[in-house]
Design a protein around this motif. Structure first.
Motif, mmCIF file in Angstrom:
data_model
loop_
_atom_site.group_PDB
_atom_site.id
_atom_site.type_symbol
_atom_site.label_atom_id
_atom_site.label_comp_id
_atom_site.label_asym_id
_atom_site.label_seq_id
_atom_site.Cartn_x
_atom_site.Cartn_y
_atom_site.Cartn_z
ATOM 1 N N ASN A 85 0.079 3.478 -4.396
ATOM 2 C CA ASN A 85 -1.250 3.143 -4.914
ATOM 3 C C ASN A 85 -1.602 3.975 -6.141
ATOM 4 N N VAL B 213 -11.620 -0.594 -7.947
ATOM 5 C CA VAL B 213 -10.881 -0.918 -6.723
ATOM 6 C C VAL B 213 -11.841 -1.259 -5.588
ATOM 7 N N THR C 208 -10.695 0.418 0.973
ATOM 8 C CA THR C 208 -9.319 0.891 1.112
ATOM 9 C C THR C 208 -8.691 1.140 -0.259
ATOM 10 N N GLY C 209 -8.131 2.329 -0.455
ATOM 11 C CA GLY C 209 -7.448 2.654 -1.695
ATOM 12 C C GLY C 209 -8.334 3.225 -2.781
ATOM 13 N N ASP D 290 -7.282 6.749 -3.730
ATOM 14 C CA ASP D 290 -6.037 6.744 -4.505
ATOM 15 C C ASP D 290 -6.311 6.369 -5.961
ATOM 16 N N THR E 90 -5.450 -2.625 -2.150
ATOM 17 C CA THR E 90 -5.325 -1.390 -2.920
ATOM 18 C C THR E 90 -4.685 -1.579 -4.292
ATOM 19 N N GLN E 91 -4.013 -2.712 -4.498
ATOM 20 C CA GLN E 91 -3.305 -2.938 -5.768
ATOM 21 C C GLN E 91 -3.542 -4.356 -6.278
ATOM 22 N N GLY F 175 0.822 -1.202 0.000
ATOM 23 C CA GLY F 175 0.000 0.000 0.000
ATOM 24 C C GLY F 175 0.852 1.247 0.000
#
Length: 313
Positions: free
Chosen positions: A38, A273, A239-240, A243, A279-280, A33
């Motif tokens: 991100n 996302v 989460t994320g 970003d 997050t990735q 993260g």
């Protein structure tokens, strides 16, 4: 980590001055993260070549390799010789209560990075997003970008609570773009001591993310864009998401598309996302992404964005 019990059952009110507890967690998830990584990951997935600037630790090798495979330039990452990469450790109980610790680690060395060197290495930066980082590094990078004539996107996010009024004003004043969510907008006004109009007079555009209500973009000339969110078929992990919005927005901006399209692509990638854990942990399917944009904003929006997604993956 997930604790299959309740913290309240372990906490004794008469013993809070001498807490010594151990929670046996039955699940552990370790995920990469960091807001800069991100955003860079999202830009790479959309076919751009973002440059990651920040400080990482002695444990960065595997993470760095993964980012490079996603199209991220990591040559300007400072790798500490003694500290671990910053990390957030969180334990959640059955009632979704959380006990968490943030370790800054190598982030404390971020202020030693010279943005001028990165600017020279890549033969010129198009824009510098200054996100949540060591406060001294944030102000140093902002000043360097202004000195070099590079547009700045100010994105103080989680660090607003820690930044001094003077630091916050220095980050905002003269920014080409300003990113906040709704809560951060109010905190930013409190930190700077400025009104909304005074903030708008100092930035090119102020973008406020509003979760399921979409995005609000305003400029000092009176422009106001209210862009609805792309509906989510599946909500897995928030989460994320912010970003990812920034990655989509900045990608569209770099392609020369107007603010409306930038907000729309940002919202579409954010929804991708939102439907994945981590997050990735996502790929970008141009067809699926354009379909969601077309459904939410119409065929013209999808068509204008489609020409730039040839490198997405």
């Amino acid at each position: 980590m997930v604790f299959p019990g309740r913290f309240e059952e372990q906490l004794l009110s008469e013993r809070l001055d001498r807490v010594s507890l151990s929670f046996l967690a039955d699940r552990l998830d370790v995920r990469e993260g960091g807001v800069a990584a991100n955003i860079a990951f999202g830009l790479g997935r959309l076919g751009l070549r973002p440059v990651l600037v920040g400080a990482a630790g002695t444990d960065f090798a595997e993470y760095g390799s993964r980012l490079r495979k996603a199209g991220v330039d990591t040559d300007s990452v400072r790798v500490s010789e003694s500290l671990h990469t910053a990390r957030f450790v969180c334990t959640t109980d059955l009632d979704q209560n959380q006990i968490a610790t943030f370790y800054a680690g190598a982030m404390t060395e971020a202020s030693l990075i010279d943005l001028t060197e990165t600017h020279a290495r890549v033969d010129g930066l198009d824009l510098v997003l200054v996100g949540a980082d060591d406060p001294d590094a944030m102000t140093r990078h902002t000043a360097a970008a202004h000195r070099l004539g590079i547009p700045v996107a100010a994105d103080p996010s989680q660090q607003l609570a820690r930044l001094t009024p003077r630091q916050t004003r220095s980050l905002v004043d003269g920014a080409f773009l300003l990113f906040t969510n709704e809560y951060e907008s109010a905190l930013l006004l409190e930190r700077t001591g400025w009104s909304q109009e005074e903030v708008l007079a100092r930035v090119g555009a102020w973008i406020v993310t509003r979760g399921a209500d979409g995005v609000l973009l305003r400029t000092s000339d009176g422009t106001r864009l209210d862009v609805p969110a792309v509906p989510a078929a599946n909500v897995a992990d928030p989460t994320g998401v912010g970003d990812a919005f920034r990655a989509g927005f900045l990608a569209a901006w770099s392609w020369g598309l107007p603010y409306a399209r930038a907000c729309q692509l940002g919202c579409a990638l954010a929804t991708v996302v939102l439907g994945s854990i981590g997050t990735q942990e996502y790929d970008v399917s141009p067809a699926a992404l354009l379909a969601s944009i077309g459904d939410a904003y119409g065929g013209t929006a999808a068509g204008e964005i489609a020409a730039h997604l040839v490198g997405a993956s």
